[in-house]
Design a protein around this motif. Structure first.
Motif, mmCIF file in Angstrom:
data_model
loop_
_atom_site.group_PDB
_atom_site.id
_atom_site.type_symbol
_atom_site.label_atom_id
_atom_site.label_comp_id
_atom_site.label_asym_id
_atom_site.label_seq_id
_atom_site.Cartn_x
_atom_site.Cartn_y
_atom_site.Cartn_z
ATOM 1 N N LEU A 32 3.898 10.239 -9.014
ATOM 2 C CA LEU A 32 4.085 10.215 -10.470
ATOM 3 C C LEU A 32 2.849 10.744 -11.194
ATOM 4 C CD1 LEU A 32 5.915 6.775 -10.884
ATOM 5 C CD2 LEU A 32 6.896 9.068 -11.158
ATOM 6 N N GLY A 33 1.657 10.494 -10.633
ATOM 7 C CA GLY A 33 0.437 11.040 -11.227
ATOM 8 C C GLY A 33 0.420 12.554 -11.181
ATOM 9 N N LEU A 52 0.834 -1.205 0.000
ATOM 10 C CA LEU A 52 0.000 0.000 0.000
ATOM 11 C C LEU A 52 0.867 1.253 0.000
ATOM 12 C CD1 LEU A 52 -2.901 1.206 0.265
ATOM 13 C CD2 LEU A 52 -2.541 1.161 2.739
ATOM 14 N N PHE A 53 1.932 1.261 0.808
ATOM 15 C CA PHE A 53 2.832 2.417 0.849
ATOM 16 C C PHE A 53 3.492 2.632 -0.511
ATOM 17 C CE2 PHE A 53 7.161 4.026 1.336
ATOM 18 C CZ PHE A 53 6.904 5.270 1.899
ATOM 19 N N MET A 54 3.966 1.565 -1.125
ATOM 20 C CA MET A 54 4.608 1.682 -2.438
ATOM 21 C C MET A 54 3.639 2.229 -3.476
ATOM 22 S SD MET A 54 6.875 -1.794 -2.802
ATOM 23 C CE MET A 54 8.338 -2.086 -1.809
ATOM 24 N N ALA A 55 2.435 1.664 -3.502
ATOM 25 C CA ALA A 55 1.437 2.099 -4.487
ATOM 26 C C ALA A 55 1.041 3.550 -4.259
ATOM 27 C CB ALA A 55 0.209 1.190 -4.407
ATOM 28 N N THR A 56 0.855 3.931 -2.992
ATOM 29 C CA THR A 56 0.436 5.298 -2.680
ATOM 30 C C THR A 56 1.517 6.304 -3.037
ATOM 31 O OG1 THR A 56 -0.912 4.459 -0.847
ATOM 32 C CG2 THR A 56 -0.404 6.813 -0.856
ATOM 33 N N PHE A 57 2.723 6.057 -2.586
ATOM 34 C CA PHE A 57 3.813 7.008 -2.807
ATOM 35 C C PHE A 57 4.151 7.150 -4.293
ATOM 36 C CE2 PHE A 57 8.390 7.865 -3.269
ATOM 37 C CZ PHE A 57 8.444 9.113 -2.654
ATOM 38 N N ASN A 70 -9.345 17.917 -3.594
ATOM 39 C CA ASN A 70 -10.540 17.490 -4.327
ATOM 40 C C ASN A 70 -10.251 16.285 -5.225
ATOM 41 O OD1 ASN A 70 -12.382 19.562 -3.424
ATOM 42 N ND2 ASN A 70 -11.184 21.001 -4.637
ATOM 43 N N ALA A 71 -9.050 16.235 -5.793
ATOM 44 C CA ALA A 71 -8.707 15.151 -6.719
ATOM 45 C C ALA A 71 -8.401 13.845 -5.987
ATOM 46 C CB ALA A 71 -7.503 15.563 -7.565
ATOM 47 N N ILE A 72 -8.105 13.941 -4.692
ATOM 48 C CA ILE A 72 -7.642 12.758 -3.966
ATOM 49 C C ILE A 72 -8.772 11.819 -3.555
ATOM 50 C CG2 ILE A 72 -7.769 13.501 -1.545
ATOM 51 C CD1 ILE A 72 -4.690 11.976 -3.237
ATOM 52 N N LEU A 73 -10.025 12.273 -3.611
ATOM 53 C CA LEU A 73 -11.139 11.447 -3.121
ATOM 54 C C LEU A 73 -11.284 10.117 -3.862
ATOM 55 C CD1 LEU A 73 -13.774 14.252 -2.471
ATOM 56 C CD2 LEU A 73 -12.415 13.005 -0.791
ATOM 57 N N PRO A 74 -11.315 10.102 -5.215
ATOM 58 C CA PRO A 74 -11.392 8.800 -5.889
ATOM 59 C C PRO A 74 -10.148 7.948 -5.662
ATOM 60 C CG PRO A 74 -11.048 10.580 -7.483
ATOM 61 C CD PRO A 74 -11.369 11.209 -6.174
ATOM 62 N N VAL A 75 -9.012 8.581 -5.413
ATOM 63 C CA VAL A 75 -7.778 7.848 -5.129
ATOM 64 C C VAL A 75 -7.892 7.126 -3.789
ATOM 65 C CG1 VAL A 75 -5.295 8.071 -4.730
ATOM 66 C CG2 VAL A 75 -6.394 9.454 -6.494
ATOM 67 N N ILE A 76 -8.463 7.798 -2.789
ATOM 68 C CA ILE A 76 -8.667 7.172 -1.474
ATOM 69 C C ILE A 76 -9.588 5.956 -1.596
ATOM 70 C CG2 ILE A 76 -9.685 7.505 0.813
ATOM 71 C CD1 ILE A 76 -8.744 10.404 0.701
ATOM 72 N N ALA A 77 -10.646 6.106 -2.374
ATOM 73 C CA ALA A 77 -11.580 4.987 -2.569
ATOM 74 C C ALA A 77 -10.874 3.795 -3.211
ATOM 75 C CB ALA A 77 -12.757 5.441 -3.424
ATOM 76 N N LEU A 78 -10.058 4.075 -4.223
ATOM 77 C CA LEU A 78 -9.329 3.003 -4.897
ATOM 78 C C LEU A 78 -8.339 2.331 -3.946
ATOM 79 C CD1 LEU A 78 -8.467 1.480 -7.481
ATOM 80 C CD2 LEU A 78 -6.824 3.314 -7.895
ATOM 81 N N LEU A 79 -7.616 3.128 -3.163
ATOM 82 C CA LEU A 79 -6.629 2.564 -2.245
ATOM 83 C C LEU A 79 -7.286 1.707 -1.162
ATOM 84 C CD1 LEU A 79 -4.203 5.590 -1.807
ATOM 85 C CD2 LEU A 79 -3.681 3.408 -2.883
ATOM 86 N N GLY A 80 -8.460 2.132 -0.697
ATOM 87 C CA GLY A 80 -9.165 1.332 0.301
ATOM 88 C C GLY A 80 -9.557 -0.031 -0.231
ATOM 89 N N LEU A 138 2.863 -6.925 -5.869
ATOM 90 C CA LEU A 138 1.452 -6.689 -5.546
ATOM 91 C C LEU A 138 1.017 -5.278 -5.925
ATOM 92 C CD1 LEU A 138 0.881 -8.320 -2.039
ATOM 93 C CD2 LEU A 138 -0.247 -8.932 -4.169
ATOM 94 N N ALA A 139 1.929 -4.318 -5.772
ATOM 95 C CA ALA A 139 1.589 -2.908 -6.010
ATOM 96 C C ALA A 139 1.741 -2.502 -7.468
ATOM 97 C CB ALA A 139 2.466 -2.014 -5.141
ATOM 98 N N PHE A 140 2.388 -3.319 -8.275
ATOM 99 C CA PHE A 140 2.839 -2.909 -9.608
ATOM 100 C C PHE A 140 1.708 -2.369 -10.486
ATOM 101 C CE2 PHE A 140 4.289 -3.850 -13.986
ATOM 102 C CZ PHE A 140 5.450 -3.095 -13.990
ATOM 103 N N SER A 141 0.691 -3.167 -10.721
ATOM 104 C CA SER A 141 -0.392 -2.729 -11.609
ATOM 105 C C SER A 141 -1.195 -1.591 -10.989
ATOM 106 C CB SER A 141 -1.317 -3.898 -11.949
ATOM 107 O OG SER A 141 -1.909 -4.420 -10.774
ATOM 108 N N THR A 142 -1.313 -1.589 -9.642
ATOM 109 C CA THR A 142 -2.051 -0.521 -8.967
ATOM 110 C C THR A 142 -1.309 0.806 -9.069
ATOM 111 O OG1 THR A 142 -2.939 -2.157 -7.444
ATOM 112 C CG2 THR A 142 -3.158 0.141 -6.797
ATOM 113 N N ILE A 143 0.007 0.765 -9.112
ATOM 114 C CA ILE A 143 0.788 1.993 -9.309
ATOM 115 C C ILE A 143 0.398 2.629 -10.641
ATOM 116 C CG2 ILE A 143 3.108 2.904 -9.747
ATOM 117 C CD1 ILE A 143 4.155 0.792 -7.768
ATOM 118 N N GLY A 144 0.295 1.804 -11.687
ATOM 119 C CA GLY A 144 -0.129 2.322 -12.993
ATOM 120 C C GLY A 144 -1.530 2.916 -12.945
ATOM 121 N N THR A 145 -2.431 2.229 -12.259
ATOM 122 C CA THR A 145 -3.802 2.736 -12.134
ATOM 123 C C THR A 145 -3.835 4.065 -11.393
ATOM 124 O OG1 THR A 145 -4.626 0.461 -12.075
ATOM 125 C CG2 THR A 145 -6.123 2.183 -11.329
ATOM 126 N N LEU A 146 -3.057 4.174 -10.310
ATOM 127 C CA LEU A 146 -3.031 5.402 -9.522
ATOM 128 C C LEU A 146 -2.410 6.564 -10.300
ATOM 129 C CD1 LEU A 146 -2.058 4.087 -5.979
ATOM 130 C CD2 LEU A 146 -4.173 5.239 -6.611
#
Length: 314
Positions: A120-121, A110-115, A230-240, A184-192
């Protein structure tokens, strides 16, 4: 807000009841006779029909399904998830023993994907249309298409066999979890990267942002105080949802790297037809998913002022 919270909790309870029913059905309709499996575990390779019937009565398998389900639920509330057919151990204790390893792996991922994903986004959004933005469009497309098992084998070959930097299997250290967590974080990093970039670009085009920019506010302040919240809300939902998913669904990574987590336990249960363990895994994974999803929804409700206003109007 209280009505919303009550509705969300009641909905989650209904989902949990559905998960419990599905978990129970998984054990009931799985191939093989549980009584015979228990007798085999006790050393009887060819039990007689009488022995099987006696064991079925001892296990309560001769009762109607609704009574079996009620008995199973009663055991759940008393903290009894049953005994493993293969190891003979208490399943709840086994889960408590393995769950911290899976949680540790999930937190690192989760930390890797979030950071990496969010930073990068943001970088791509700020540099929209430039070479680096176009480059990451290509890179993220590749990240979506690379299978995790193939990536795991490549990384093992490079970092374990050639560079000798990381261990090939879990040894209880943080270093042994870095590579599995990255996979585990690899594809989610791309999505984020994509989601953060697109969400920020939407905010960049809104009137409040344009007016603030015309007032001469610095780019960094515009980004951090105006657009990003404002932009972070859908990101929080995805990370959860991502965190809940990897807590219960890191089977491939845990099996490749021999990580003694709950997903690896479930894979072993499938191999040996250890249905009580599989029932418990489905139930625990479902509970984790529902609870984290509910907490994320509540968090977004408190963060997003629009949802607050809509609830007050209702």
């Amino acid at each position: 807000m209280k009505n919303y919270l009550l509705h969300r909790i009641l909905t989650s309870l209904l989902v949990l009841i559905g998960i419990s029913v599905l978990s129970f059905i998984l054990g009931v309709f799985s191939p093989g006779d549980p009584a015979e499996l228990v007798l085999n575990q006790n050393g009887l390779e060819s039990p007689t029909e009488q022995q099987i019937l006696a064991m079925r009565e001892e296990l309560g398998l001769n009762q109607p399904l609704y009574l079996q389900y009620a008995h199973w639920i009663n055991n759940l509330f008393s903290g009894n998830l049953g005994i493993s057919y293969i190891t003979g151990r208490d399943i709840l204790q086994e889960i408590f023993l393995r769950l911290p390893t899976t949680i540790e792996l999930a937190l690192i991922a989760l930390f890797m994907a979030t950071f990496l994903g969010i930073s990068l986004g943001i970088y791509c959004a700020v540099n929209e249309g430039k070479f680096i933005d176009n480059l990451f469009k290509v890179i993220t497309n590749a990240m979506f298409s690379i299978p995790s098992f193939w990536l795991a084998l490549i990384l093992i070959l490079v970092f374990c066999e050639h560079l000798k930097l990381l261990p090939t299997s879990s040894d209880g250290s943080i270093n042994s979890l870095l590579m599995p967590a990255f996979i585990l974080a690899f594809s989610t990093i791309g999505t984020l990267i994509r989601l953060t970039r697109n969400s920020l670009l939407v905010e960049f085009s809104k009137q409040y942002y344009i007016v603030a920019k015309l007032r001469g506010i610095s780019t960094l302040k515009l980004l951090i105080q105006y657009a990003l919240p404002n932009a972070i809300l859908p990101v929080i939902a995805l990370l959860g949802n991502y965190f809940a998913g990897i807590l219960g669904g890191s089977v491939i990574v845990e099996s490749i790297f021999a990580i003694p987590g709950i997903s690896f336990m479930a894979l072993q249960a499938v191999s040996y037809r250890d249905y009580p363990v599989l029932q418990a895994y489905v139930l625990v994974s479902g509970i984790i998913l529902v609870l984290i999803t509910m907490l994320v929804d509540i968090l977004i409700m408190y963060i997003n002022p629009k949802i607050k206003m809509e609830l007050k109007q209702k």
